[in-house]
Design an enzyme around this catalytic site. Structure first.
Site: not given
Length: 148
Positions: A33-35
């Site tokens: 999700t972060c990337s």
């Protein structure tokens, strides 16, 4: 923060004082999700955030400076998002956002949040995620800034 081949330490005042800033945090560099969503949202809306009066966009994660630098380069964040390492979780703990993600084999990490700071370091917005993603996206932050 890693610059010019070395790790440099900065205070909150050195980084943010005198600048309208957006600070967002992610649980981990190179995580899905972060990337795939969180960091790219701020990279993609960099110009719109700047046009709305933001001077500095920074990403915080409880990762070491080398990882944050590599993630920034791999994500094309250079010149758009300052990648800040909170290696020991000191900053995240100080603002009450250090969370235990040991159940997911991640250890102590930052909660996912987005914060807008005014030039005097006052928090204008603190958006927290509770197990999802959306409230802390660049789209949500930009909507807040444009609505104030």
């Amino acid at each position: 923060m890693r610059e010019d081949g070395k790790s440099n330490k900065y205070t909150t005042e050195q980084l943010f004082s005198g600048k309208k800033s957006v600070v967002f945090a992610v649980p981990g560099a190179f995580t899905p999700t972060c990337s795939e969503k969180h960091l790219p949202s701020f990279i993609n809306l960099h110009d719109e955030l700047k046009a709305a009066g933001v001077d500095l966009i920074a990403c915080v994660s409880v990762n070491d400076p080398c990882v944050m630098q590599a993630w920034g380069k791999a994500s094309a964040a250079d010149g758009k998002v300052v990648m800040l390492s909170d290696g020991n979780g000191t900053f995240s703990a100080a603002i009450g956002q250090l969370v235990d993600k040991s159940a997911g084999a991640m250890g102590m990490r930052s909660n996912r949040y987005a914060m807008v700071l005014d030039k005097e370091l006052r928090v204008e917005l603190l958006a927290l995620e509770e197990g999802g993603y959306g409230k802390t996206s660049a789209e949500a932050v930009l909507a807040y800034i444009q609505g104030t």
